[in-house]
Design an enzyme around this catalytic site. Structure first.
Site, PDB file in Angstrom:
ATOM      1  N   CYS A  30     -76.329  31.388  10.957  1.00 31.80           N
ATOM      2  CA  CYS A  30     -77.063  32.091  11.873  1.00 31.80           C
ATOM      3  C   CYS A  30     -78.342  32.535  10.846  1.00 31.80           C
ATOM      4  O   CYS A  30     -78.257  32.312   9.624  1.00 31.80           O
ATOM      5  CB  CYS A  30     -76.671  33.391  12.297  1.00 31.80           C
ATOM      6  N   CYS A  59     -77.007  34.768   8.008  1.00 32.54           N
ATOM      7  CA  CYS A  59     -76.187  33.995   6.959  1.00 32.54           C
ATOM      8  C   CYS A  59     -76.980  33.040   6.154  1.00 32.54           C
ATOM      9  O   CYS A  59     -76.880  33.067   4.969  1.00 32.54           O
ATOM     10  CB  CYS A  59     -75.127  33.197   7.626  1.00 32.54           C
ATOM     11  N   GLU A 119     -69.700  32.715   6.622  1.00 30.50           N
ATOM     12  CA  GLU A 119     -70.655  32.333   5.280  1.00 30.50           C
ATOM     13  C   GLU A 119     -70.801  33.773   4.519  1.00 30.50           C
ATOM     14  O   GLU A 119     -70.936  33.730   3.345  1.00 30.50           O
ATOM     15  CB  GLU A 119     -71.927  32.080   5.540  1.00 30.50           C
TER      16      GLU A 119
END
Length: 153
Positions: A81, A84, A53
């Protein structure tokens, strides 16, 4: 709309296959035209913050600095996560579509921060992103099952 989700998720899966050790692939596309503006692949071996990402978000603004982010959707093979998710929030991308959940990554014994991207988004003091999870989940799960198998060797 689901068909468009699947088409772009299939591309994210294809991108993810470029790194079988960490198959986190990402595509950023226009929700109306379907045009892909950026793709990203995890390369945390080179740089620990270079997740799929973050790679895609950086490529997006390098190649299309004047893009109307309000029209974009970020497709990723695994739920972003917290790092990101923060990058997606700061970029202003309004919608995230993922395949494999944080919970599944965790259950496979792979490293993960146990915090959903929706939770990160909801805690922003500004407009967050909407989330659609489980798109092509089985196909995405297969990427991480294989990753866990490789890591166990």
């Amino acid at each position: 709309m689901i068909m468009a989700y699947e088409e772009h998720m299939r591309r994210a899966i294809e991108v993810a296959r470029g790194n079988p050790e960490a198959p986190f692939g990402c595509v950023i596309a226009d929700r109306e035209t379907g045009e892909i503006f950026a793709e990203g692949l995890n390369d945390a071996e080179k740089n620990p913050v270079l997740h799929g990402e973050t790679d895609a978000v950086m490529r997006l603004f390098e190649s299309s600095p004047d893009v109307d982010v309000s029209r974009l959707v970020l497709y990723t093979t695994a739920e972003p996560c917290p790092m990101c998710s923060g990058a997606i929030l700061w970029a202003g991308i309004p919608h995230v579509v993922y395949g494999t959940s944080v919970q599944t990554i965790k259950e496979l014994g792979l490293p993960q921060i146990d915090l959903s991207c929706g939770e990160v988004s909801s805690r922003a003091s500004f407009e967050g992103f909407s989330v659609t999870g489980g798109v092509l989940e089985d196909e995405c799960d297969d990427l991480y099952t294989e990753m866990a198998r490789r890591a166990a060797k």
